[in-house]
Scaffold this motif. Structure first.
Motif, short mmCIF file in Angstrom:
data_model
loop_
_atom_site.label_atom_id
_atom_site.label_comp_id
_atom_site.label_asym_id
_atom_site.label_seq_id
_atom_site.Cartn_x
_atom_site.Cartn_y
_atom_site.Cartn_z
N VAL A 1 42.51 29.20 29.88
CA VAL A 1 43.90 29.09 30.32
C VAL A 1 44.80 29.94 29.43
O VAL A 1 45.64 30.71 29.91
CB VAL A 1 44.37 27.61 30.32
N VAL A 2 44.62 29.83 28.13
CA VAL A 2 45.43 30.61 27.19
C VAL A 2 45.22 32.11 27.43
O VAL A 2 46.17 32.88 27.46
CB VAL A 2 45.10 30.22 25.73
N GLY A 3 43.98 32.51 27.66
CA GLY A 3 43.68 33.91 27.94
C GLY A 3 44.40 34.41 29.17
O GLY A 3 45.00 35.50 29.16
N GLN A 4 44.39 33.62 30.23
CA GLN A 4 45.08 34.00 31.46
C GLN A 4 46.58 34.12 31.24
O GLN A 4 47.21 35.07 31.70
CB GLN A 4 44.81 32.99 32.58
N LEU A 5 47.14 33.15 30.53
CA LEU A 5 48.59 33.18 30.28
C LEU A 5 48.97 34.36 29.39
O LEU A 5 50.01 34.99 29.60
CB LEU A 5 49.05 31.86 29.66
N GLU A 6 48.14 34.66 28.39
CA GLU A 6 48.44 35.77 27.50
C GLU A 6 48.37 37.12 28.22
O GLU A 6 49.15 38.02 27.91
CB GLU A 6 47.48 35.77 26.30
N ARG A 7 47.45 37.25 29.16
CA ARG A 7 47.35 38.51 29.91
C ARG A 7 48.57 38.72 30.79
O ARG A 7 48.96 39.84 31.07
CB ARG A 7 46.08 38.52 30.78
N GLY A 8 49.15 37.62 31.25
CA GLY A 8 50.37 37.71 32.06
C GLY A 8 50.14 38.29 33.44
O GLY A 8 51.07 38.78 34.07
N ASP A 9 48.92 38.20 33.95
CA ASP A 9 48.62 38.78 35.25
C ASP A 9 48.57 37.74 36.38
O ASP A 9 47.94 37.95 37.40
CB ASP A 9 47.32 39.58 35.20
N VAL A 10 49.27 36.62 36.18
CA VAL A 10 49.34 35.58 37.21
C VAL A 10 50.80 35.39 37.63
O VAL A 10 51.72 35.63 36.86
CB VAL A 10 48.73 34.25 36.73
N ALA A 11 50.96 34.96 38.86
CA ALA A 11 52.29 34.72 39.40
C ALA A 11 52.97 33.57 38.65
O ALA A 11 52.31 32.74 38.01
CB ALA A 11 52.20 34.39 40.88
N LEU A 12 54.28 33.54 38.74
CA LEU A 12 55.06 32.53 38.03
C LEU A 12 54.61 31.11 38.35
O LEU A 12 54.40 30.30 37.45
CB LEU A 12 56.55 32.69 38.34
N GLU A 13 54.47 30.79 39.62
CA GLU A 13 54.06 29.43 40.00
C GLU A 13 52.69 29.08 39.44
O GLU A 13 52.47 27.97 38.97
CB GLU A 13 54.09 29.25 41.53
N GLU A 14 51.78 30.03 39.48
CA GLU A 14 50.45 29.79 38.93
C GLU A 14 50.52 29.64 37.41
O GLU A 14 49.79 28.83 36.83
CB GLU A 14 49.49 30.91 39.30
N SER A 15 51.40 30.39 36.78
CA SER A 15 51.58 30.28 35.33
C SER A 15 52.04 28.88 34.96
O SER A 15 51.57 28.30 33.98
CB SER A 15 52.62 31.29 34.83
N ILE A 16 52.94 28.33 35.75
CA ILE A 16 53.44 26.97 35.49
C ILE A 16 52.30 25.97 35.64
O ILE A 16 52.11 25.08 34.79
CB ILE A 16 54.62 26.63 36.42
#
Length: 80
Positions: free
Chosen positions: A21-36
């Motif tokens: 999860v941290v890796g995905q959030l750090e990459r920043g390649d997910v949409a805002l809703e998915e980030s939340i």
């Protein structure tokens, strides 16, 4: 894909998923809703890891402390 409920995860499972999860959030390649959604899942995973660590600490303390909270069965290390 089946998502394991956080409260059913072992420490190792929760930590591994938290790292993803941290890796995905750090990459920043997910949409805002998915980030939340990821952030919320990450917070739950972090809480699970903390709870499992506290559980382990309490078990270790119960093994190494007597009823009065004093160390039991410990021998000092020579030279300390």
């Amino acid at each position: 894909m089946t998502v394991t409920p956080v409260d059913k995860m072992s420490f190792e499972q929760a930590m591994a998923e938290l790292e993803q999860v941290v890796g995905q959030l750090e990459r920043g390649d997910v949409a805002l809703e998915e980030s939340i959604t990821l952030y919320e899942r990450g917070a739950a995973l972090k809480k699970r890891c903390e709870a499992k660590l506290k559980e382990a600490e309490e078990k270790v303390a119960a093994i190494t402390l007597d009823g009065d909270g004093n160390p039991k069965g410990l021998t000092p290390v020579e030279g300390l």
